[in-house]
Design a protein around this motif. Sequence first.
Motif, PDB file in Angstrom:
ATOM      1  N   SER A 288     -27.234 -28.654  43.071  1.00 42.69           N
ATOM      2  CA  SER A 288     -27.384 -27.215  42.863  1.00 42.69           C
ATOM      3  C   SER A 288     -28.362 -26.642  43.881  1.00 42.69           C
ATOM      4  CB  SER A 288     -27.879 -26.914  41.445  1.00 42.69           C
ATOM      5  OG  SER A 288     -29.152 -27.486  41.244  1.00 42.69           O
ATOM      6  N   ILE A 289     -28.042 -25.454  44.359  1.00 35.93           N
ATOM      7  CA  ILE A 289     -28.922 -24.699  45.249  1.00 35.93           C
ATOM      8  C   ILE A 289     -29.385 -23.490  44.447  1.00 35.93           C
ATOM      9  CG2 ILE A 289     -29.150 -23.475  47.439  1.00 35.93           C
ATOM     10  CD1 ILE A 289     -28.604 -26.539  47.668  1.00 35.93           C
ATOM     11  N   LEU A 290     -30.697 -23.394  44.235  1.00 39.86           N
ATOM     12  CA  LEU A 290     -31.242 -22.371  43.347  1.00 39.86           C
ATOM     13  C   LEU A 290     -31.642 -21.108  44.106  1.00 39.86           C
ATOM     14  CD1 LEU A 290     -33.490 -24.640  41.099  1.00 39.86           C
ATOM     15  CD2 LEU A 290     -31.125 -23.941  40.729  1.00 39.86           C
ATOM     16  N   ASP A 291     -31.441 -19.976  43.446  1.00 43.48           N
ATOM     17  CA  ASP A 291     -31.895 -18.678  43.937  1.00 43.48           C
ATOM     18  C   ASP A 291     -33.405 -18.601  43.802  1.00 43.48           C
ATOM     19  OD1 ASP A 291     -30.235 -16.771  44.982  1.00 43.48           O
ATOM     20  OD2 ASP A 291     -29.512 -16.054  43.046  1.00 43.48           O
ATOM     21  N   LYS A 292     -34.023 -17.964  44.734  1.00 41.72           N
ATOM     22  CA  LYS A 292     -35.460 -17.733  44.614  1.00 41.72           C
ATOM     23  C   LYS A 292     -35.645 -16.274  44.226  1.00 41.72           C
ATOM     24  CE  LYS A 292     -39.795 -18.609  46.959  1.00 41.72           C
ATOM     25  NZ  LYS A 292     -40.421 -19.079  48.205  1.00 41.72           N
ATOM     26  N   HIS A 293     -36.279 -16.079  43.059  1.00 41.45           N
ATOM     27  CA  HIS A 293     -36.499 -14.727  42.553  1.00 41.45           C
ATOM     28  C   HIS A 293     -37.952 -14.621  42.114  1.00 41.45           C
ATOM     29  CE1 HIS A 293     -35.516 -10.899  40.712  1.00 41.45           C
ATOM     30  NE2 HIS A 293     -36.074 -11.317  39.589  1.00 41.45           N
ATOM     31  N   GLU A 294     -38.669 -13.689  42.699  1.00 41.27           N
ATOM     32  CA  GLU A 294     -40.085 -13.489  42.381  1.00 41.27           C
ATOM     33  C   GLU A 294     -40.875 -14.796  42.507  1.00 41.27           C
ATOM     34  OE1 GLU A 294     -40.524 -11.422  38.665  1.00 41.27           O
ATOM     35  OE2 GLU A 294     -39.281  -9.753  39.330  1.00 41.27           O
ATOM     36  N   GLY A 295     -40.600 -15.517  43.592  1.00 42.86           N
ATOM     37  CA  GLY A 295     -41.342 -16.739  43.866  1.00 42.86           C
ATOM     38  C   GLY A 295     -40.932 -17.950  43.063  1.00 42.86           C
ATOM     39  N   LYS A 296     -39.951 -17.814  42.183  1.00 47.37           N
ATOM     40  CA  LYS A 296     -39.516 -18.945  41.350  1.00 47.37           C
ATOM     41  C   LYS A 296     -38.050 -19.264  41.638  1.00 47.37           C
ATOM     42  CE  LYS A 296     -42.587 -17.845  37.533  1.00 47.37           C
ATOM     43  NZ  LYS A 296     -42.679 -17.472  36.134  1.00 47.37           N
ATOM     44  N   ARG A 297     -37.756 -20.539  41.629  1.00 43.57           N
ATOM     45  CA  ARG A 297     -36.355 -20.968  41.776  1.00 43.57           C
ATOM     46  C   ARG A 297     -35.818 -21.226  40.374  1.00 43.57           C
ATOM     47  NH1 ARG A 297     -34.981 -21.464  46.892  1.00 43.57           N
ATOM     48  NH2 ARG A 297     -36.587 -21.883  48.427  1.00 43.57           N
ATOM     49  N   GLU A 298     -34.862 -20.401  39.984  1.00 46.18           N
ATOM     50  CA  GLU A 298     -34.382 -20.480  38.603  1.00 46.18           C
ATOM     51  C   GLU A 298     -32.876 -20.657  38.510  1.00 46.18           C
ATOM     52  OE1 GLU A 298     -35.832 -16.803  37.038  1.00 46.18           O
ATOM     53  OE2 GLU A 298     -37.791 -17.631  36.559  1.00 46.18           O
ATOM     54  N   ASN A 299     -32.128 -19.658  38.902  1.00 48.25           N
ATOM     55  CA  ASN A 299     -30.683 -19.650  38.690  1.00 48.25           C
ATOM     56  C   ASN A 299     -29.952 -20.332  39.847  1.00 48.25           C
ATOM     57  OD1 ASN A 299     -31.007 -18.141  36.323  1.00 48.25           O
ATOM     58  ND2 ASN A 299     -31.153 -16.261  37.522  1.00 48.25           N
ATOM     59  N   VAL A 300     -28.848 -20.974  39.512  1.00 46.32           N
ATOM     60  CA  VAL A 300     -28.041 -21.623  40.538  1.00 46.32           C
ATOM     61  C   VAL A 300     -27.333 -20.542  41.355  1.00 46.32           C
ATOM     62  CG1 VAL A 300     -26.078 -23.144  40.962  1.00 46.32           C
ATOM     63  CG2 VAL A 300     -27.722 -23.700  39.144  1.00 46.32           C
ATOM     64  N   ALA A 301     -27.573 -20.562  42.663  1.00 44.08           N
ATOM     65  CA  ALA A 301     -26.901 -19.632  43.570  1.00 44.08           C
ATOM     66  C   ALA A 301     -25.512 -20.153  43.922  1.00 44.08           C
ATOM     67  CB  ALA A 301     -27.723 -19.426  44.834  1.00 44.08           C
ATOM     68  N   TYR A 302     -25.439 -21.450  44.172  1.00 47.30           N
ATOM     69  CA  TYR A 302     -24.164 -22.102  44.444  1.00 47.30           C
ATOM     70  C   TYR A 302     -24.361 -23.611  44.352  1.00 47.30           C
ATOM     71  CZ  TYR A 302     -26.173 -22.444  49.159  1.00 47.30           C
ATOM     72  OH  TYR A 302     -27.009 -22.686  50.220  1.00 47.30           O
ATOM     73  N   TRP A 303     -23.270 -24.331  44.415  1.00 48.11           N
ATOM     74  CA  TRP A 303     -23.282 -25.800  44.334  1.00 48.11           C
ATOM     75  C   TRP A 303     -22.792 -26.381  45.643  1.00 48.11           C
ATOM     76  CZ3 TRP A 303     -25.057 -28.602  40.232  1.00 48.11           C
ATOM     77  CH2 TRP A 303     -25.293 -27.898  39.055  1.00 48.11           C
ATOM     78  N   TRP A 304     -23.477 -27.408  46.130  1.00 48.46           N
ATOM     79  CA  TRP A 304     -23.016 -28.189  47.263  1.00 48.46           C
ATOM     80  C   TRP A 304     -22.329 -29.426  46.715  1.00 48.46           C
ATOM     81  CZ3 TRP A 304     -25.635 -28.645  52.521  1.00 48.46           C
ATOM     82  CH2 TRP A 304     -26.128 -27.420  52.933  1.00 48.46           C
ATOM     83  N   PHE A 305     -21.271 -29.823  47.389  1.00 50.10           N
ATOM     84  CA  PHE A 305     -20.539 -31.024  47.028  1.00 50.10           C
ATOM     85  C   PHE A 305     -20.464 -31.917  48.258  1.00 50.10           C
ATOM     86  CE2 PHE A 305     -19.050 -27.635  44.294  1.00 50.10           C
ATOM     87  CZ  PHE A 305     -19.268 -28.186  43.053  1.00 50.10           C
ATOM     88  N   TRP A 306     -20.721 -33.192  48.055  1.00 52.57           N
ATOM     89  CA  TRP A 306     -20.750 -34.163  49.148  1.00 52.57           C
ATOM     90  C   TRP A 306     -19.825 -35.311  48.822  1.00 52.57           C
ATOM     91  CZ3 TRP A 306     -23.465 -39.120  49.123  1.00 52.57           C
ATOM     92  CH2 TRP A 306     -23.549 -39.715  50.389  1.00 52.57           C
ATOM     93  N   ASP A 307     -18.963 -35.672  49.773  1.00 53.29           N
ATOM     94  CA  ASP A 307     -17.997 -36.756  49.551  1.00 53.29           C
ATOM     95  C   ASP A 307     -18.308 -38.004  50.365  1.00 53.29           C
ATOM     96  OD1 ASP A 307     -17.310 -36.145  52.164  1.00 53.29           O
ATOM     97  OD2 ASP A 307     -15.304 -35.387  51.677  1.00 53.29           O
ATOM     98  N   GLY A 308     -19.556 -38.129  50.802  1.00 54.18           N
ATOM     99  CA  GLY A 308     -19.944 -39.271  51.616  1.00 54.18           C
ATOM    100  C   GLY A 308     -19.933 -38.966  53.097  1.00 54.18           C
ATOM    101  N   ASP A 309     -19.174 -37.938  53.484  1.00 52.48           N
ATOM    102  CA  ASP A 309     -19.078 -37.531  54.883  1.00 52.48           C
ATOM    103  C   ASP A 309     -19.355 -36.046  55.083  1.00 52.48           C
ATOM    104  OD1 ASP A 309     -18.345 -40.030  56.094  1.00 52.48           O
ATOM    105  OD2 ASP A 309     -16.324 -39.765  55.320  1.00 52.48           O
ATOM    106  N   THR A 310     -18.738 -35.224  54.262  1.00 48.97           N
ATOM    107  CA  THR A 310     -18.808 -33.781  54.486  1.00 48.97           C
ATOM    108  C   THR A 310     -19.399 -33.052  53.281  1.00 48.97           C
ATOM    109  OG1 THR A 310     -16.562 -33.468  53.647  1.00 48.97           O
ATOM    110  CG2 THR A 310     -16.791 -33.805  56.014  1.00 48.97           C
TER     111      THR A 310
END
Length: 149
Positions: free
Chosen positions: A95-117
């Motif tokens: 998960s990549i979290l949004d930074k809001h008012e100095g805190k990382r709280e909500n998920v902005a988006y998800w990264w997926f990794w398959d071993g290569d990409t």
Amino acid sequence: MTKFVPGDIVEVETPRGHAYVQVTHNHPSYPEVVRALAGPYEQGADAATLARLDTRFIAMIPLAAAVDMGSVSARLMGNAPVPDALKAFPKFKMSILDKHEGKRENVAYWWFWDGDTLSYDVDPGPEIEDIPPREVMSIEEFVRTISPP
């Protein structure tokens, strides 16, 4: 120096008895990828029998390093084919979290990794729950998680 290869079935001692994993993949930049095998375990089962058990979870863990350092007691039971459905390198999520008012709280988006990409999704569906996290699980957490009930 311990080295596990794909297909190896490893018996791991836990505080509540033995548990089993199968190494499914090795990656040059990460520790072993394993699948925890679901019990119940038959006493004296061979590697082929254990490999047919269902998968409880998939994780990246430094199993060989932990054995070499004495952090975990484990022994190689043998080698058996990795099930067809698990032969491809698994997809992991982060998960990549949004930074809001100095805190990382909500998920902005998800990264997926398959071993290569890497790929991403801003609004994945419920199937994301079945994807393991892209993190190296500590041996302590691993032993707690695989311990028989």
